[in-house]
Design an enzyme around this catalytic site. Structure first.
Site, PDB file in Angstrom:
ATOM      1  CG  HIS A  77      -4.993 -11.794  -2.803  1.00  0.00           C
ATOM      2  ND1 HIS A  77      -6.138 -11.512  -3.514  1.00  0.00           N
ATOM      3  CD2 HIS A  77      -4.607 -10.602  -2.273  1.00  0.00           C
ATOM      4  CE1 HIS A  77      -6.416 -10.233  -3.431  1.00  0.00           C
ATOM      5  NE2 HIS A  77      -5.488  -9.665  -2.688  1.00  0.00           N
ATOM      6  CG  HIS A  94      -2.094  -0.940   1.021  1.00  0.00           C
ATOM      7  ND1 HIS A  94      -3.364  -0.644   1.465  1.00  0.00           N
ATOM      8  CD2 HIS A  94      -2.186  -2.155   0.432  1.00  0.00           C
ATOM      9  CE1 HIS A  94      -4.180  -1.640   1.167  1.00  0.00           C
ATOM     10  NE2 HIS A  94      -3.477  -2.575   0.534  1.00  0.00           N
TER      11      HIS A  94
END
Length: 789
Positions: free
Chosen positions: A318, A155
């Protein structure tokens, strides 16, 4: 009031950020950027209010606030800025940040030198220790903070976008507003606090920007995957970058950035305010995988990722960890860090659900892991995605997520506290990779070739986390890979001796004696150097990419004239190099810059000023194979205020583009003003037009531009023939004296720019203008010379 821009997430994200409905936003104040007034009222009444959208409402709000706190109308509680009074005023504050050092370190502090003294292995060991030591105040999922640190690093880097090079991890901006309080960054404040002991141990030798990315690398390696390498060199900012436009919305998680053709607003990367990429539930919160795939592709492409890199990042990211939605965030999660009470000390998103942590954690409102081994690198994500059918269902947090139809996956994954078994889930953005034919082909290939999957993830991760660092010269540390990537805009090594002072003098004479004009030499040098962007350290004169696609075909560079100029410069280069017997050579990149410098010196001499424009050789010429054409297309300007070029399809005032361009060139307001005024007096305008050339002696470096712009002997009016052109008429005769654009008139209409123009327009200060122009010119010409540092 518009909040500063952009988004972040794993892959397509909103996975792991609190969700709040519009109604909840209106009552909680959690999703709007806080203003001074709303924070003041929150501190007084503990009831945050929604900031008003119009100036009139803001004024009434302040009046009522006075009455509430002071009991009278005679006190002022909020100071209103000029931008509040005149919201359309040209904002020069973007340039002020180039003129101010707001950090705590001395001017002579060299972060690169300090970083190089670190024992990187020791730093990584310290991070590993933190990562595997769970803290009661914020327990580690599965006893390992690795997935949290990967999300933090992702992020931090994922805010980068190719359009203007802004965003990214290079300044450690995630610890500052607005990014520290973005919905998509919920609970990443805990990740940074966990790393605080490491930062405190190494101090100025280790920036937050470097530490955040390094922690992500250590996490990946700790859980069994490989990385390409790590480069240090990111210097922390101590003030948010006010030049970044994060989007038009005035609410978090709103999406008003698509036009009537459903295309994302130019310049933005994320599809939702406050998210890194896209909504993980699907567009507008609808679990539509096909539509989600379109958003993913558009968003990731604007952050410099192709389909293969996109799949590698999403699937690789993920593979680790989980998303958190034990309950509805609208009911249980408190305000973000910037809106939290003072005693929270910069931590936000406090939850009153259960323990508020561990298995009770609420972040995105989506709940569950992707795989059965959330802290191990494997192909579990790919296997689960492809081998099982999934159905959309709202989870315990009230958000759309996908559960396996096959009972085989039920209760097959560990609980974060190791006490129970849970069922894996998928996001809409995951199912999108399965439904989209192009993405699916890549997913299947990665599943069949785990080594290829690992290599592609490592390369894509390195690109993601280092994309905004600029040329390889800025990459520091023992783990910098030897291979230079195309996205780094590589340059060849010079296999020849550089020209000396005598050679420079000889070449200057030849350049000035050629059939090239001062205007041609100046415009060519400017076109080459002014592509530089301080945001991601791309562009600039080094490499002479002006002679390559796409730059040689840009309209702003006048391709036909440029071809003529470059042909003459190449002839001078070939003749000079052929005459050398000692291995000395001059690159075309150096010759382009030297031509501009020689022209500036000549123009100053013609005005009666003896100046010496500093020139340092050493630039090299890049090859087409070293140039990513599509990537460089993002550097093409819609406006070049210095050459008075304005594209036909411009949607906003060109002067705003001028300020943005100056900010990317790391210029101050005074430097921008001096450069524009000087370029106009030189007549260095697009297509040699007379627009802005307020002088009878074009090609001579004078202050005529300012003298005649500010003169009361003329008055300006919009042209009858062209709405984009303004004419100055003699007040006595009515005759047209000059023609200009908004890019010229703004230096007389804007009070701040006029105050600078007043200085340069006075007779005793013409010499100052000349020297200030030369200083600013030298600065732009060497912005990309990291090889000199």
């Amino acid at each position: 009031m518009r909040p500063p821009t952009q988004s972040t997430t794993w892959n397509t994200r909103r996975a792991d950020r609190p969700r709040h409905s519009t109604a909840a936003r209106r009552t909680s104040g959690r999703r709007r950027p806080s203003t001074d007034a709303s924070r003041l009222l929150a501190d007084t009444t503990r009831t945050p209010l929604t900031p008003r959208k119009s100036l009139g409402l803001v004024r009434r709000f302040v009046t009522e606030l006075d009455k509430i706190i002071c009991g009278s109308d005679n006190h002022t509680v909020m100071t209103r800025s000029n931008q509040d009074w005149w919201p359309n005023q040209l904002d020069l504050g973007l340039l002020d940040q180039n003129d101010l050092d707001v950090g705590p370190y001395d001017e002579d502090f060299d972060y690169g030198e300090a970083f190089q003294t670190l024992d990187l292995d020791e730093v990584k060991a310290d991070i590993e220790d933190v990562m595997t030591t769970s803290q009661d105040w914020w327990p580690a999922d599965y006893g390992h903070y690795g997935p949290l640190f990967i999300r933090m690093a992702w992020h931090s880097a994922g805010t980068y976008r190719t359009s203007d090079g802004r965003g990214g991890a290079s300044e450690g901006a995630q610890r500052l507003a607005p990014l520290n309080s973005w919905p998509d960054n919920a609970n990443l404040d805990k990740a940074r606090r966990l790393l605080l002991p490491v930062k405190q141990k190494y101090g100025r030798k280790l920036s937050w920007g470097d530490l955040i990315i390094l922690a992500g690398n250590v996490a990946i390696e700790s859980m069994g995957a490989k990385t390409v390498g790590f480069a240090g060199g990111r210097e922390d900012a101590f003030k948010p970058d006010e030049a970044v436009d994060w989007g038009p919305e005035d609410e978090w998680e709103a999406s008003e950035r698509f036009d009537e053709n459903d295309e994302l607003q130019q310049g933005l990367g994320a599809t939702v305010m406050g998210l890194i990429y896209v909504n993980p539930e699907g567009p507008d919160g609808n679990p539509d995988p096909e539509a989600s795939a379109e958003n993913i592709r558009e968003s990731f492409s604007r952050m410099a990722m192709n389909d293969e890199e996109t799949v590698a990042l999403i699937a690789g990211g993920h593979t680790f960890g989980k998303v958190h939605g034990a309950a509805d965030p609208e009911e249980h999660v408190g305000p973000e860090p910037e809106a939290a009470p003072i005693e929270a000390q910069g931590l936000g998103w406090e939850s009153d659900y259960g323990s508020g942590k561990g298995k009770d954690t609420i972040t995105s409102g989506i709940e569950g892991p992707w795989t059965q081994a959330p802290t191990e690198w494997d192909t579990g994500y790919l296997d689960n995605l492809l081998e099982y059918e999934w159905a959309a269902q709202k989870g315990p947090g009230g958000a759309w997520q996908w559960i396996p139809v096959d009972e085989e996956l039920e209760d097959s994954a560990p609980d974060v506290e190791g006490e129970d078994e849970v069922t894996p889930m998928m996001l809409t953005t995951d199912i999108a990779l399965k439904r989209d034919p192009d993405y699916r082909e890549i997913v299947e290939r990665f599943q069949d070739n785990p080594m290829e999957f690992g290599i592609n993830f490592a390369k894509a991760w390195y690109k993601l986390t280092h994309r905004d660092m600029g040329p390889p010269e800025r990459f520091l540390g023992p783990e910098v890979p030897e291979e230079e990537m195309l996205w780094q805009d590589p340059l060849p090594d010079a296999d020849y001796d550089q020209i000396d002072d005598d050679d420079v003098a000889e070449l200057e004479e030849e350049l000035l004696a050629s059939d090239l004009t001062v205007q041609q030499l100046v415009k060519t040098a400017w076109a080459s150097a002014s592509t530089y962007r301080d945001s991601d350290k791309r562009g600039g004169a080094n490499g002479a990419r002006l002679r390559l696609e796409p730059q040689k075909s840009w309209e702003v560079n006048e391709p036909e004239e440029l071809r003529t100029v470059l042909q003459t410069l190449e002839e001078i280069q070939e003749e000079f190099n052929a005459a050398q017997s000692d291995g000395t050579r001059v690159s075309l990149a150096d010759l382009i810059v030297l031509g501009g410098s020689a022209a500036v010196e000549q123009a100053a001499a013609d005005a009666g000023y003896d100046v010496d424009v500093e020139f340092v050789p050493g630039r090299v010429d890049a090859s087409p194979e070293q140039t990513d054409v599509d990537s460089f297309e993002a550097l093409k300007p819609k406006v070049d205020g210095f050459r008075n070029y304005i594209a036909d399809d411009l949607e906003e005032e060109p002067e705003r583009h001028l300020v943005n361009e100056a900010e990317l060139l790391n210029l101050t307001a005074s430097e921008m003003t001096a450069l524009v005024g000087g370029m106009r007096s030189l007549g260095a305008t697009y297509q040699d037009s007379d627009l802005g050339v307020f002088t009878d002696e074009p090609g001579t470096l004078t202050n005529d531009f300012f003298v005649n712009l500010l003169s009361m002997d003329t008055e300006w009016e919009q042209s009858d023939d062209d709405d984009d052109v303004y004419v100055a008429r003699d007040r006595d005769t009515g005759e047209i004296e000059y023609r200009g654009t908004r890019l010229d008139l703004v230096f007389g209409s804007n009070s701040r720019l006029r105050s600078i123009a007043d200085v340069y327009g006075s007779e005793p200060e013409e010499e100052k203008l000349v020297h200030d122009f030369v200083d600013a010119w030298e600065k732009v010409m060497r912005l990309d010379r990291y090889d000199l540092e």
